[in-house]
Scaffold this motif. Structure first.
Motif, PDB file in Angstrom:
ATOM      1  N   GLY A 442       0.787  -1.224   0.000  1.00 58.27           N
ATOM      2  CA  GLY A 442       0.000   0.000   0.000  1.00 58.27           C
ATOM      3  C   GLY A 442       0.818   1.272   0.000  1.00 58.27           C
ATOM      4  O   GLY A 442       0.255   2.369  -0.094  1.00 58.27           O
ATOM      5  N   THR A 443       2.120   1.141   0.101  1.00 59.83           N
ATOM      6  CA  THR A 443       2.986   2.326   0.098  1.00 59.83           C
ATOM      7  C   THR A 443       2.967   2.987  -1.280  1.00 59.83           C
ATOM      8  O   THR A 443       3.002   2.312  -2.307  1.00 59.83           O
ATOM      9  CB  THR A 443       4.424   1.935   0.454  1.00 59.83           C
ATOM     10  N   ILE A 444       2.899   4.309  -1.278  1.00 55.46           N
ATOM     11  CA  ILE A 444       2.907   5.067  -2.543  1.00 55.46           C
ATOM     12  C   ILE A 444       4.326   5.561  -2.787  1.00 55.46           C
ATOM     13  O   ILE A 444       4.934   6.196  -1.933  1.00 55.46           O
ATOM     14  CB  ILE A 444       1.919   6.233  -2.483  1.00 55.46           C
ATOM     15  N   ARG A 445       4.872   5.203  -3.983  1.00 55.01           N
ATOM     16  CA  ARG A 445       6.224   5.603  -4.344  1.00 55.01           C
ATOM     17  C   ARG A 445       6.171   6.471  -5.593  1.00 55.01           C
ATOM     18  O   ARG A 445       5.423   6.197  -6.527  1.00 55.01           O
ATOM     19  CB  ARG A 445       7.103   4.374  -4.633  1.00 55.01           C
ATOM     20  N   TRP A 446       6.984   7.530  -5.605  1.00 52.01           N
ATOM     21  CA  TRP A 446       7.122   8.378  -6.795  1.00 52.01           C
ATOM     22  C   TRP A 446       8.205   7.809  -7.696  1.00 52.01           C
ATOM     23  O   TRP A 446       9.247   7.376  -7.207  1.00 52.01           O
ATOM     24  CB  TRP A 446       7.503   9.794  -6.390  1.00 52.01           C
ATOM     25  N   VAL A 447       7.955   7.782  -9.013  1.00 53.53           N
ATOM     26  CA  VAL A 447       8.944   7.277  -9.966  1.00 53.53           C
ATOM     27  C   VAL A 447       9.077   8.255 -11.130  1.00 53.53           C
ATOM     28  O   VAL A 447       8.158   9.033 -11.431  1.00 53.53           O
ATOM     29  CB  VAL A 447       8.576   5.882 -10.508  1.00 53.53           C
ATOM     30  N   PHE A 448      10.247   8.208 -11.753  1.00 51.58           N
ATOM     31  CA  PHE A 448      10.518   8.968 -12.984  1.00 51.58           C
ATOM     32  C   PHE A 448      10.744   7.964 -14.107  1.00 51.58           C
ATOM     33  O   PHE A 448      11.527   7.020 -13.959  1.00 51.58           O
ATOM     34  CB  PHE A 448      11.762   9.835 -12.810  1.00 51.58           C
ATOM     35  N   GLU A 449      10.036   8.147 -15.227  1.00 50.81           N
ATOM     36  CA  GLU A 449      10.158   7.217 -16.359  1.00 50.81           C
ATOM     37  C   GLU A 449      10.615   7.986 -17.596  1.00 50.81           C
ATOM     38  O   GLU A 449      10.145   9.086 -17.881  1.00 50.81           O
ATOM     39  CB  GLU A 449       8.831   6.521 -16.638  1.00 50.81           C
ATOM     40  N   GLN A 460       6.815   0.692 -38.512  1.00 50.40           N
ATOM     41  CA  GLN A 460       5.856   0.312 -37.480  1.00 50.40           C
ATOM     42  C   GLN A 460       6.576   0.125 -36.146  1.00 50.40           C
ATOM     43  O   GLN A 460       7.738  -0.248 -36.102  1.00 50.40           O
ATOM     44  CB  GLN A 460       5.133  -0.989 -37.866  1.00 50.40           C
ATOM     45  N   ILE A 461       5.849   0.367 -35.063  1.00 53.27           N
ATOM     46  CA  ILE A 461       6.442   0.222 -33.729  1.00 53.27           C
ATOM     47  C   ILE A 461       6.554  -1.261 -33.379  1.00 53.27           C
ATOM     48  O   ILE A 461       5.555  -1.994 -33.385  1.00 53.27           O
ATOM     49  CB  ILE A 461       5.609   0.956 -32.662  1.00 53.27           C
ATOM     50  N   ASP A 462       7.780  -1.702 -33.104  1.00 51.51           N
ATOM     51  CA  ASP A 462       7.999  -3.079 -32.644  1.00 51.51           C
ATOM     52  C   ASP A 462       7.718  -3.197 -31.152  1.00 51.51           C
ATOM     53  O   ASP A 462       7.016  -4.094 -30.709  1.00 51.51           O
ATOM     54  CB  ASP A 462       9.439  -3.514 -32.931  1.00 51.51           C
ATOM     55  N   TYR A 463       8.294  -2.282 -30.372  1.00 53.07           N
ATOM     56  CA  TYR A 463       8.109  -2.319 -28.921  1.00 53.07           C
ATOM     57  C   TYR A 463       8.537  -0.982 -28.333  1.00 53.07           C
ATOM     58  O   TYR A 463       9.040  -0.102 -29.037  1.00 53.07           O
ATOM     59  CB  TYR A 463       8.894  -3.463 -28.268  1.00 53.07           C
ATOM     60  N   LEU A 464       8.328  -0.847 -27.029  1.00 52.26           N
ATOM     61  CA  LEU A 464       8.680   0.363 -26.290  1.00 52.26           C
ATOM     62  C   LEU A 464       9.766   0.025 -25.277  1.00 52.26           C
ATOM     63  O   LEU A 464       9.650  -0.950 -24.533  1.00 52.26           O
ATOM     64  CB  LEU A 464       7.455   0.929 -25.555  1.00 52.26           C
ATOM     65  N   ASP A 465      10.848   0.815 -25.258  1.00 47.95           N
ATOM     66  CA  ASP A 465      11.953   0.624 -24.317  1.00 47.95           C
ATOM     67  C   ASP A 465      12.025   1.808 -23.364  1.00 47.95           C
ATOM     68  O   ASP A 465      11.718   2.945 -23.750  1.00 47.95           O
ATOM     69  CB  ASP A 465      13.292   0.528 -25.064  1.00 47.95           C
ATOM     70  N   GLY A 466      12.482   1.545 -22.117  1.00 48.63           N
ATOM     71  CA  GLY A 466      12.649   2.651 -21.189  1.00 48.63           C
ATOM     72  C   GLY A 466      13.193   2.200 -19.857  1.00 48.63           C
ATOM     73  O   GLY A 466      13.491   1.022 -19.652  1.00 48.63           O
ATOM     74  N   PHE A 467      13.356   3.154 -18.945  1.00 50.29           N
ATOM     75  CA  PHE A 467      13.786   2.827 -17.593  1.00 50.29           C
ATOM     76  C   PHE A 467      12.985   3.668 -16.603  1.00 50.29           C
ATOM     77  O   PHE A 467      12.438   4.722 -16.943  1.00 50.29           O
ATOM     78  CB  PHE A 467      15.289   3.054 -17.406  1.00 50.29           C
ATOM     79  N   ILE A 468      12.922   3.164 -15.357  1.00 46.47           N
ATOM     80  CA  ILE A 468      12.120   3.788 -14.304  1.00 46.47           C
ATOM     81  C   ILE A 468      13.020   3.954 -13.082  1.00 46.47           C
ATOM     82  O   ILE A 468      13.700   3.002 -12.671  1.00 46.47           O
ATOM     83  CB  ILE A 468      10.895   2.925 -13.956  1.00 46.47           C
ATOM     84  N   LEU A 469      13.021   5.163 -12.498  1.00 37.84           N
ATOM     85  CA  LEU A 469      13.815   5.445 -11.306  1.00 37.84           C
ATOM     86  C   LEU A 469      12.890   5.788 -10.142  1.00 37.84           C
ATOM     87  O   LEU A 469      11.893   6.503 -10.319  1.00 37.84           O
ATOM     88  CB  LEU A 469      14.767   6.619 -11.553  1.00 37.84           C
ATOM     89  N   ASP A 470      13.245   5.272  -8.961  1.00 42.59           N
ATOM     90  CA  ASP A 470      12.513   5.606  -7.748  1.00 42.59           C
ATOM     91  C   ASP A 470      12.989   6.987  -7.270  1.00 42.59           C
ATOM     92  O   ASP A 470      14.152   7.162  -6.908  1.00 42.59           O
ATOM     93  CB  ASP A 470      12.778   4.545  -6.674  1.00 42.59           C
ATOM     94  N   ILE A 471      12.101   7.982  -7.306  1.00 42.35           N
ATOM     95  CA  ILE A 471      12.470   9.345  -6.910  1.00 42.35           C
ATOM     96  C   ILE A 471      11.697   9.774  -5.670  1.00 42.35           C
ATOM     97  O   ILE A 471      11.505  10.976  -5.439  1.00 42.35           O
ATOM     98  CB  ILE A 471      12.231  10.324  -8.077  1.00 42.35           C
ATOM     99  N   THR A 472      11.237   8.777  -4.894  1.00 40.98           N
ATOM    100  CA  THR A 472      10.460   9.110  -3.695  1.00 40.98           C
ATOM    101  C   THR A 472      11.271   9.998  -2.761  1.00 40.98           C
ATOM    102  O   THR A 472      10.787  11.019  -2.267  1.00 40.98           O
ATOM    103  CB  THR A 472      10.035   7.824  -2.976  1.00 40.98           C
ATOM    104  N   ASP A 473      12.531   9.596  -2.500  1.00 41.18           N
ATOM    105  CA  ASP A 473      13.380  10.392  -1.612  1.00 41.18           C
ATOM    106  C   ASP A 473      13.601  11.796  -2.170  1.00 41.18           C
ATOM    107  O   ASP A 473      13.624  12.780  -1.421  1.00 41.18           O
ATOM    108  CB  ASP A 473      14.733   9.686  -1.402  1.00 41.18           C
ATOM    109  N   LYS A 474      13.786  11.872  -3.485  1.00 41.16           N
ATOM    110  CA  LYS A 474      13.971  13.178  -4.114  1.00 41.16           C
ATOM    111  C   LYS A 474      12.731  14.047  -3.943  1.00 41.16           C
ATOM    112  O   LYS A 474      12.835  15.244  -3.632  1.00 41.16           O
ATOM    113  CB  LYS A 474      14.280  12.991  -5.599  1.00 41.16           C
TER     114      LYS A 474
END
Length: 890
Positions: A442-449, A460-474
């Motif tokens: 149930g904890t809510i965390r802020w992330v940057f994607e 045509q789009i084959d797929y989507l690439d990316g990364f996600i960072l936990d920015i809760t502390d920030k």
């Protein structure tokens, strides 16, 4: 010769004359007929040649004329030439014309013989038999127009009727005889015509059927040959190896690539090459097992082996195979062999790349993902760090196995994310956004994607690439910064002091409300301008420049300056300047708190006037006081000496009081210990005597119960012995003798102290003893030494919070014995080591120590003419060194 020609040539009758080469492409029936006519013509020519000679000879020897009958000889010669022409025409390919010419010319000759023969009537009539014989050849001559057969018979019937009618008188035939003769002849001819016609029809139908079958067979053989040629050509073009083998493993077919890849030749193949010889020995048993499963009906899924070339080199292969069946009988195996060397290299490279990718991903401080561009963002890859963030394992998201990634996005952010992603894809730009996720607990965390779409060659789009960072502390830090800045601004604005922030060039960054009130400048009128150029006179500007240089060096300072307000008014300020530091610890400017000292400066100026007037008065008064001061100085020196003596007496009294308090406490503790020891000894004796009696009774009366009860009895003995040792230690500790003339055993004293501390030591602290084997004697007070070592060991025990080790070492050095006691406790800070022997100095919490223990210990060791030193390091432990003099008992 093309394929059709070769097939027809192969279907020719045996012993087919080479002269009839024009009939190689003809139907089989025509070839048979042509061959028959060919040999018939040769036979007829030879026969007619001999008949011609024979007839001439007979005619010259036959009476009455003994001469040659030219009509007969000419007819035979004409027939001979006709057959010769027919043979030539046949060889030239004119079969139908040649066959009909033979029949027609032969019949003509026969009729000429019948008509022109001057012999008797019977000889002339028997020639009709030749007509019948010749007409039997009609089925051979006719190929298309079957009505020619009855036409031949009809013409000959008419000829016979005309001939008989013409020669009726010469033959002396009556009408009945003529009719009977003609009837027999005509009926015979008609019968032969019908039979010949039907024979031709039957033969033609049979031959047509046979030719159709042969033609179909020929077409099938041609198609089969063509198919086989195409199959071989195609298999030779394949990059894979195509093979067939019998049930013994002998290869019956292998394509060109097989020879090249394995290094074998066609001669090797002809020498019965075995499948197993192309596989390394360690894989051959595996091959047999897979063939067995194949024969049992299991489908081949591509088995991998290591192949063996002729030169002994090896390479990896994959074999797909199936069984060869014919009439429900297994004849062998066929399949393809794929060289997977490049595939194996690629797999190894992929593995290396994947390992490098995993290593890279594991070192990235965030989550890496790849998903499809569909409604649910179906995850193809998600790094394991997602579990730390959300509480859910990564595999639960792959292909939406248990949950979608969208399911953990905060409901208030889901629509925003969907619209932002759609907009980024539509504009073909990378996306960056911040949102919240809800973890398993149930904890809510802020992330940057941050991510981007990957397109294929079709756009045509084959797929989507990316990364996600936990920015809760920030986010929390930003919130704290915003709140802090808000508080800071509120504080600055409401301060009763004037505040100004400038950069290193003295460009104004901020002024508070008090600044506006004092100097009249609104924030927008002063912020961004050079402060000293606007607010200071030129003579004071260098002070600010120097102060700014001090701020760059992180120095603080205080100075007085006169500021010029917006209306020209001058205000004196006391400025306290400090460096302005950013989040990374770098100086970015200065902050100045300015106190209005205008009134104070005015009063100082007024006071300066009074000071100058007073200086004269003071000087006069000073001269008067100097004389009085000399008298007071002498009196003051005497009072100072008396004060020093009183201070020394007070210190000694305080120390004596502390010693007296401790002595009284130790005396009371000694009396209490002696009383406890005495009180414990009496019941202890009763217990020991009772156990001895119980043991004796059991031994005498119920000896069989002694063995099971013996451990319990021994346990009681051990307890009694333990209590006895504690009582002995208490007796040692409670001794109140002040003399230092007892022979003391240091090892025994330390042992008694450990017994008294055992309840605090057991299950927590390990005691390691390294005692010297050298003999030595110490003259001292055993009770006081007990107290000293008990204090040292107690401090070591208290310094160890959890588990640890206390090491006790004794060694003999010249005329001294050195006792070192080391612990693995928390240690003593360096600044405290010089104070530990001071009375009432302690680092323990209030109520847990008086600070007198080590002071008393120090005095006891000093009283015994010894020395005590401490060595300690915080976090590693403390070592106490006690050095005592030893004496000779003699």
């Amino acid at each position: 010769m093309d394929q059709g020609q070769s097939t027809k040539a192969s279907n020719m009758p045996k012993n087919f004359p080479k002269a009839l080469k024009h009939y190689l492409n003809s139907d089989f029936s025509v070839q048979l007929k042509a061959r028959f006519i060919f040999y018939l013509c040769i036979a007829a020519i030879l026969s007619l040649f001999f008949i011609l000679i024979y007839t001439g000879y007979v005619q010259t020897k036959t009476p009455p004329n003994y001469t040659l009958e030219l009509p007969i000889l000419l007819t035979e010669t004409a027939l001979l030439l006709t057959y010769l022409v027919c043979l030539i025409l046949l060889i030239k390919g004119w079969y139908n014309f040649s066959a009909h010419l033979i029949i027609a010319s032969t019949l003509t000759c026969v009729w000429l013989v019948i008509v022109l023969d001057n012999g008797n009537t019977l000889d002339r009539l028997d020639t009709f038999v030749m007509i019948f014989a010749i007409l039997t050849m009609l089925p051979l001559a006719v190929s298309k127009y079957r009505l020619i057969i009855p036409a031949y018979f009809l013409i000959n019937c008419i000829g016979i009727i005309l001939f008989v009618n013409l020669l009726q008188d010469d033959l002396n035939l009556t009408i009945p005889m003529k009719l009977e003769f003609l009837g027999d002849i005509v009926i015979a001819l008609l019968f032969m015509g019908v039979v010949a016609y039907n024979i031709f029809q039957i033969n033609k139908s049979s031959l047509d059927k046979a030719e159709a079958i042969i033609k179909d067979k020929s077409i099938a053989e041609d198609a089969l040959a063509l198919s086989e040629r195409k199959y071989r050509e195609m298999t030779d073009l394949l990059p894979q190896i195509v093979f067939e083998s019998d049930m013994n493993g002998l290869l019956t077919y292998i394509n060109k690539n097989g020879y090249e890849l394995f290094g074998y030749t066609e001669d090797d193949f002809k020498n019965r090459l075995n499948v197993f010889s192309t596989i390394i020995p360690s894989d051959r048993e595996k091959v047999k097992e897979n063939i067995k499963r194949l024969l049992e009906g299991e489908k081949s899924k591509g088995n991998e082996y290591t192949a063996l070339r002729k030169d002994g080199s090896t390479f990896p292969i994959q074999i797909f195979s199936s069984i060869i069946k014919e009439n429900q009988q297994i004849l062998g195996l066929r399949g393809i062999i794929i060289n997977i060397t490049e595939q194996k290299k690629a797999e190894e490279q992929i593995k290396i790349t994947r390992d490098q990718f995993q290593s890279l991903v594991s070192n990235i401080p965030g989550i890496v993902y790849r998903c499809l561009n569909d409604k649910n963002w179906t995850m193809l890859y998600l790094s394991s760090e997602i579990e730390m963030l959300s509480g859910y394992p990564a595999e639960e998201f792959i292909y939406n196995k248990k949950r979608t990634f969208e399911s953990i996005i905060h409901p208030n952010d889901a629509q925003f994310m969907t619209l932002s992603l759609a907009n980024a894809i539509e504009t073909e730009t990378p996306w960056e956004y911040e949102y919240r996720i809800v973890s398993r607990d149930g904890t809510i965390r802020w992330v940057f994607e941050k991510g981007r779409a990957i397109y294929n060659s079709d756009g045509q789009i084959d797929y989507l690439d990316g990364f996600i960072l936990d920015i809760t502390d920030k986010k929390l830090a930003e919130k704290e910064v915003i709140e802090s800045e808000k508080k800071y601004r509120t504080l600055m604005e409401n301060m009763n002091e004037t505040v100004m922030l400038v950069d290193h060039d003295d460009r104004v960054l901020f002024v508070n409300k008090k600044f506006t009130e004092k100097l009249g400048y609104l924030p927008e009128e002063i912020i961004g301008k050079i402060g000293y150029e606007t607010l200071l006179e030129s003579k004071d500007q260098q002070i600010i420049k120097d102060a700014n240089q001090d701020r760059i060096k992180n120095k603080t300072g205080q100075y007085e300056l006169t500021f010029i307000g917006k209306e020209g008014q001058k205000i004196d300020f006391l400025i306290s300047g400090a460096p302005l530091i950013d989040a990374e610890g770098n100086s970015i400017g200065s902050i100045g708190t300015m106190t209005d000292i205008t009134e104070l400066k005015q009063k100082e100026r007024e006071l300066d006037k009074y000071r100058k007037n007073l200086e004269l008065l003071v000087k006069e008064r000073t001269d008067e006081l100097e004389a009085t001061n000399e008298e007071l100085t002498a009196t003051n020196d005497e009072l100072y000496n008396q004060r020093e003596e009183l201070q020394t007496i007070v210190t000694e009294l305080h120390h004596a009081q502390n010693q007296l308090i401790e002595s009284e406490k130790m005396a009371s503790l000694g009396i209490l210990s002696a009383g406890i020891a005495h009180e414990i000894n009496n019941p202890l004796n009763f217990i020991q005597g009772g156990v001895i009696s119980i043991e004796s009774y059991i031994t005498e009366h119920i000896e069989k119960h002694l063995e099971p009860m013996l451990p319990m009895i021994q346990g009681v003995y051990a307890g009694v012995d333990r209590v006895s040792k504690i009582v002995t230690s208490l007796n040692h500790f409670s001794r109140q003798n002040d003399s230092i003339n007892e022979w003391c055993d240091i090892h025994n004293i330390i042992g008694n102290c450990l017994i008294m501390l055992q309840s605090q030591l057991k299950f927590k602290i390990e005691i390691v003893k390294n005692y010297t084997n050298d003999s030595f004697s110490i003259l001292g007070n055993e009770g006081k030494l007990h107290q000293a070592f008990l204090n040292i060991l107690s401090n070591s025990q208290q310094a160890i919070d959890d588990v640890g080790v206390i090491t006790i070492t004794t060694r003999k050095e010249k005329n001294s014995i050195v006792i070192s006691i080391s612990d693995t406790g928390s240690g003593i800070k360096k600044e405290h080591l010089s104070q530990i022997f001071n009375p009432f100095f302690t680092t323990k919490d209030p109520g847990k120590g008086t600070g007198l223990g080590l002071s008393i210990t120090y005095n006891i060791i000093k009283e015994h003419k010894g020395k005590i030193d401490y060595a300690s390091e915080v976090g590693k432990g403390t070592t106490v060194f006690v050095r005592l003099p030893i004496q000779d008992k003699n």
